[in-house]
Design an enzyme around this catalytic site. Structure first.
Site, PDB file in Angstrom:
ATOM      1  N   ARG A   1       0.911  -1.317  -0.202  1.00 51.57           N
ATOM      2  CA  ARG A   1      -0.075  -0.127  -0.079  1.00 51.57           C
ATOM      3  C   ARG A   1       0.931   1.251  -0.051  1.00 51.57           C
ATOM      4  O   ARG A   1       0.398   2.266  -0.492  1.00 51.57           O
ATOM      5  CB  ARG A   1      -0.896  -0.017   1.246  1.00 51.57           C
ATOM      6  CG  ARG A   1      -2.023   0.985   1.013  1.00 51.57           C
ATOM      7  CD  ARG A   1      -3.102   0.416   2.186  1.00 51.57           C
ATOM      8  NE  ARG A   1      -4.044  -0.595   1.901  1.00 51.57           N
ATOM      9  CZ  ARG A   1      -4.912  -0.946   2.671  1.00 51.57           C
ATOM     10  NH1 ARG A   1      -4.923  -0.613   4.074  1.00 51.57           N
ATOM     11  NH2 ARG A   1      -5.582  -2.289   2.371  1.00 51.57           N
TER      12      ARG A   1
ATOM     13  N   LYS B   1       2.064 -18.918   6.063  1.00 43.57           N
ATOM     14  CA  LYS B   1       1.310 -19.576   7.139  1.00 43.57           C
ATOM     15  C   LYS B   1       0.904 -18.341   8.000  1.00 43.57           C
ATOM     16  O   LYS B   1       1.372 -17.325   8.025  1.00 43.57           O
ATOM     17  CB  LYS B   1       2.150 -20.624   7.941  1.00 43.57           C
ATOM     18  CG  LYS B   1       3.404 -20.162   8.128  1.00 43.57           C
ATOM     19  CD  LYS B   1       3.890 -20.509   9.699  1.00 43.57           C
ATOM     20  CE  LYS B   1       3.633 -19.329  10.339  1.00 43.57           C
ATOM     21  NZ  LYS B   1       4.804 -18.348  10.831  1.00 43.57           N
TER      22      LYS B   1
ATOM     23  N   HIS C   1       8.410 -22.767   5.906  1.00 48.05           N
ATOM     24  CA  HIS C   1       9.882 -22.389   5.848  1.00 48.05           C
ATOM     25  C   HIS C   1      10.508 -23.785   6.423  1.00 48.05           C
ATOM     26  O   HIS C   1      11.655 -24.142   5.971  1.00 48.05           O
ATOM     27  CB  HIS C   1      10.249 -21.259   6.009  1.00 48.05           C
ATOM     28  CG  HIS C   1      10.625 -20.926   7.447  1.00 48.05           C
ATOM     29  ND1 HIS C   1       9.898 -20.500   8.311  1.00 48.05           N
ATOM     30  CD2 HIS C   1      11.826 -21.130   8.273  1.00 48.05           C
ATOM     31  CE1 HIS C   1       9.935 -20.422   9.431  1.00 48.05           C
ATOM     32  NE2 HIS C   1      11.396 -20.718   9.382  1.00 48.05           N
TER      33      HIS C   1
ATOM     34  N   GLU D   1      12.840 -20.465  21.127  1.00 48.89           N
ATOM     35  CA  GLU D   1      13.368 -19.207  20.351  1.00 48.89           C
ATOM     36  C   GLU D   1      13.536 -18.501  21.573  1.00 48.89           C
ATOM     37  O   GLU D   1      13.002 -18.498  22.837  1.00 48.89           O
ATOM     38  CB  GLU D   1      12.412 -18.529  19.482  1.00 48.89           C
ATOM     39  CG  GLU D   1      11.629 -19.145  18.469  1.00 48.89           C
ATOM     40  CD  GLU D   1      10.962 -18.523  17.527  1.00 48.89           C
ATOM     41  OE1 GLU D   1      11.594 -17.758  16.559  1.00 48.89           O
ATOM     42  OE2 GLU D   1       9.699 -18.435  17.809  1.00 48.89           O
TER      43      GLU D   1
ATOM     44  N   ASP E   1       1.047 -19.936  15.075  1.00 47.89           N
ATOM     45  CA  ASP E   1       2.379 -19.323  14.309  1.00 47.89           C
ATOM     46  C   ASP E   1       3.360 -20.403  14.256  1.00 47.89           C
ATOM     47  O   ASP E   1       4.221 -20.398  13.293  1.00 47.89           O
ATOM     48  CB  ASP E   1       2.754 -18.125  15.442  1.00 47.89           C
ATOM     49  CG  ASP E   1       4.259 -17.560  14.870  1.00 47.89           C
ATOM     50  OD1 ASP E   1       3.965 -17.174  13.721  1.00 47.89           O
ATOM     51  OD2 ASP E   1       5.210 -17.619  15.685  1.00 47.89           O
TER      52      ASP E   1
ATOM     53  N   HIS F   1       5.050 -25.601  11.733  1.00 43.42           N
ATOM     54  CA  HIS F   1       6.437 -26.061  11.651  1.00 43.42           C
ATOM     55  C   HIS F   1       6.237 -27.174  12.176  1.00 43.42           C
ATOM     56  O   HIS F   1       7.034 -28.408  11.887  1.00 43.42           O
ATOM     57  CB  HIS F   1       7.177 -24.935  12.275  1.00 43.42           C
ATOM     58  CG  HIS F   1       7.067 -23.647  11.627  1.00 43.42           C
ATOM     59  ND1 HIS F   1       6.983 -23.480  10.260  1.00 43.42           N
ATOM     60  CD2 HIS F   1       7.376 -22.371  11.983  1.00 43.42           C
ATOM     61  CE1 HIS F   1       6.916 -22.207   9.990  1.00 43.42           C
ATOM     62  NE2 HIS F   1       7.077 -21.738  10.864  1.00 43.42           N
TER      63      HIS F   1
ATOM     64  N   LYS G   1      18.018 -20.577  21.729  1.00 42.66           N
ATOM     65  CA  LYS G   1      17.323 -20.743  20.221  1.00 42.66           C
ATOM     66  C   LYS G   1      17.820 -22.352  19.985  1.00 42.66           C
ATOM     67  O   LYS G   1      19.055 -22.391  19.581  1.00 42.66           O
ATOM     68  CB  LYS G   1      17.537 -19.929  19.290  1.00 42.66           C
ATOM     69  CG  LYS G   1      17.158 -20.144  17.969  1.00 42.66           C
ATOM     70  CD  LYS G   1      17.253 -18.912  16.954  1.00 42.66           C
ATOM     71  CE  LYS G   1      16.710 -19.184  15.619  1.00 42.66           C
ATOM     72  NZ  LYS G   1      15.321 -19.544  15.492  1.00 42.66           N
TER      73      LYS G   1
HETATM   74  C1  BG6 Z   1       8.045 -18.029  11.784  1.00 42.64           C
HETATM   75  C2  BG6 Z   1       7.291 -17.489  12.737  1.00 42.64           C
HETATM   76  O1  BG6 Z   1       7.348 -18.797  10.998  1.00 42.64           O
HETATM   77  O2  BG6 Z   1       9.292 -18.750  12.322  1.00 42.64           O
HETATM   78  C3  BG6 Z   1       8.169 -16.750  13.880  1.00 42.64           C
HETATM   79  O3  BG6 Z   1       6.170 -16.658  12.370  1.00 42.64           O
HETATM   80  C4  BG6 Z   1       9.515 -17.510  14.431  1.00 42.64           C
HETATM   81  O4  BG6 Z   1       7.298 -16.128  14.861  1.00 42.64           O
HETATM   82  C5  BG6 Z   1      10.020 -18.160  13.175  1.00 42.64           C
HETATM   83  O5  BG6 Z   1      10.196 -16.594  15.066  1.00 42.64           O
HETATM   84  C6  BG6 Z   1      11.092 -19.079  13.370  1.00 42.64           C
HETATM   85  O6  BG6 Z   1      11.764 -19.778  12.271  1.00 42.64           O
HETATM   86  P1  BG6 Z   1      13.499 -20.114  12.518  1.00 42.64           P
HETATM   87  O7  BG6 Z   1      13.702 -20.632  10.951  1.00 42.64           O
HETATM   88  O8  BG6 Z   1      14.159 -19.069  12.928  1.00 42.64           O
HETATM   89  O9  BG6 Z   1      13.203 -21.030  13.528  1.00 42.64           O
END
Ligand code: BG6
Length: 509
Positions: free
Chosen positions: A62, A167, A197, A235, A254, A259, A364
């Site tokens: 936008r 997603k 991903h 995370e 999320d 995932h 992480k």
């Molecule tokens: C995303 C989420 O799909 O994946 C995020 O929306 C998250 O909230 C992220 O932080 C984590 O991805 P990765 O590849 O860093 O583990």
């Protein structure tokens, strides 16, 4: 040394072919994903000659940006989040193929104009009408964008036009079904790429190679040998600046529904008949169809949510979720969720799969841990006070690789045991660290390979599985009922109980 590319399974998962010239049209191009992931991935692939010279990106959003402003933003993204710009001439050439198109997602006129604009680019850049429409907008806009693309006739050619949907796909089972109907009204399933991903991550793909290209693990991969499985995606970051999206998503939508559920499927599925996209996706679907939350009558025995409160990360104080900018001070949105699933089939009957994910946890880390049963009789009882069961860990992040924990004899005259690890690491075995997941997913989509994307029925089954928890948690309740955990610590006490009740413990990794 055998490389992944020489492995026939690997070749099946991703052909090393060059996509046809195309235009990647990104809706929501002023957002983070475009600058941090998508454009840096395209740039690097063009540098590595995995993208055709004609590759063109059109960012749609936008904001009234100019082409030049968009190019500048993308350049910063490549410098900060990608592998750098490299030779200036290369950047200049790439930047020629970056365009910005200001448009409104709900305005049919924007689509008509976009269509004309893309046709002009086809002439200029010889992109031959090939397009990938990438929806990187807030999920509430998916249906509108898809309808409008359909109405403008931009998805009418299945051989040239594809649709990528980020997603979460829907908010629950009924909205996912409704969204699938919107999609099916305007295009064929072969044109749709529901992106997750995690499926693009090297180690996640390696799960299939590991399981089905090695003879020694598969015989153990069942209820006779496996005690339970833990899938963890932890995370350290908080909600960052995404409160607008995250408040209505939360950890379940999320992360877990997509995932973690995909990793769960790849871990539990039967060997597919072949490596074509539908054989693999059908096997994943069967896992979901056979699965259920462990105890829906006592939900707290199989599903726990949590929310981070103020705490410390790396020695610095951090605010609680409800104090984050843009978050409702009474928010009940979970930033943590843990679930216990059972898979009712011959392979897995009675073996719990524990899935957990959260933000603001101490590390992480993403991993799949297969914990094997204890030995039937510990003849080394006196030598090994604490003999641990074998654990096979697939590390998705960090230090991607696989390790097998077993007991060994400590050197010395006494018969004493100690737990040791046999370790494979991508970095040291292949001399490379795995690349970002988005690059291979973008290439696969442009090549028309749907293997690493989720099918309509898979997404719906994944929603079905979590519906009891969604229903219970979203009936208006007092937000003070959402269990809290201090930022920088592992799960809330309720999540400890979820697994401790079964005589097991979360891995401390
Ligand atoms: C995303 C989420 O799909 O994946 C995020 O929306 C998250 O909230 C992220 O932080 C984590 O991805 P990765 O590849 O860093 O583990």
């Amino acid at each position: 040394m055998v490389t992944l590319l020489e492995n026939p399974l690997r070749v099946g998962l991703r052909q090393e072919r060059m996509p046809d010239p195309q235009i990647l049209v990104i809706f929501g191009a002023s957002g983070d994903l475009t600058q941090r992931k998508l454009v840096p991935a395209i740039y690097q692939m063009k540098r590595d000659r995995r993208m055709p010279p004609e590759i063109t990106v059109v960012g749609v959003a936008r904001r009234p940006w100019s082409h030049d402003y968009f190019r500048e933003q993308m350049r910063q993204g490549i410098e900060e989040f990608g592998e750098g710009i490299g030779p200036e001439d290369f950047w200049k050439d790439f930047a020629q193929g970056l365009y910005y198109f200001p448009g409104d997602i709900d305005n049919p006129e924007s689509y008509e104009k976009l269509k004309v604009f893309l046709a002009e680019i086809d002439e200029k850049r010889r992109t031959r009408g090939n397009r990938v429409f990438y929806l990187s907008v807030s999920p509430n806009f998916f249906p509108e964008a898809i309808r409008q693309l359909g109405a403008a006739g931009m998805l009418s050619d299945p051989s040239k036009q594809r649709l990528v949907i980020e997603k979460p796909f829907g908010r629950d089972l009924s909205s996912a079904k409704a969204l699938n109907r919107v999609v099916q009204n305007v295009c064929t399933e072969q044109q749709v790429y529901r992106i997750d991903h995690y499926l693009g991550k090297e180690t996640v793909q390696n799960l299939m190679v590991f399981r089905f290209a090695n003879a020694i693990f598969e015989p153990l991969w069942n209820r006779h040998y496996v005690d339970h499985v833990q899938i963890t995606v932890a995370e350290t970051v908080g909600v960052e600046d995404r409160a607008g999206y995250y408040e209505s998503a939360g950890a379940l939508r999320d992360m877990l529904q997509n995932h973690l559920m995909q990793i769960f499927c790849l871990t539990a599925m039967e060997p597919p008949n072949s490596l074509d996209a539908d054989s693999i996706r059908t096997e994943k679907l069967k896992v979901l169809q056979a699965s259920r939350l462990a105890d829906v009558n006592n939900l707290e025995f199989s599903a726990v949510r949590g929310q981070y409160s103020a705490g410390w990360m790396k020695g610095k104080p951090v605010p609680g979720y409800r104090e984050e900018p843009g978050v409702d001070p009474n928010s009940g949105t979970p930033t943590y969720v843990a679930m216990k699933f059972m898979v009712d089939n011959w392979r897995w009957q009675g073996v719990p799969f524990y899935l957990r994910t959260g933000k603001r946890l101490p590390k992480k880390i993403s991993e799949i841990a297969i914990q094997f049963r204890e030995v039937p009789l510990l003849i080394f009882q006196s030598a090994a006070q604490q003999a641990s069961p074998n654990v096979l860990t697939m590390r998705v992040y960090p230090n991607e690789g696989i390790s097998l924990r077993f007991e060994g004899k400590r050197p010395g005259p006494d018969l004493r045991t100690r737990t040791v690890d046999m370790d494979f690491s991508y970095g040291s075995s292949f001399g490379v660290t795995s690349s970002d997941a988005y690059d291979r997913l973008l290439v696969d989509c442009m090549l028309g390979d749907q293997t690493l994307f989720t099918r309509a029925d898979e997404v719906e089954e994944a929603w079905r599985l979590v519906t009891p928890a969604l229903t219970a948690w979203e009936t208006p309740t007092d937000p003070s009922l959402v269990p809290q955990y201090e930022a920088g610590t592992w799960e809330p006490a309720e999540a400890e109980q979820l697994i401790n009740r079964d005589g097991r413990r979360w891995r401390r990794v």
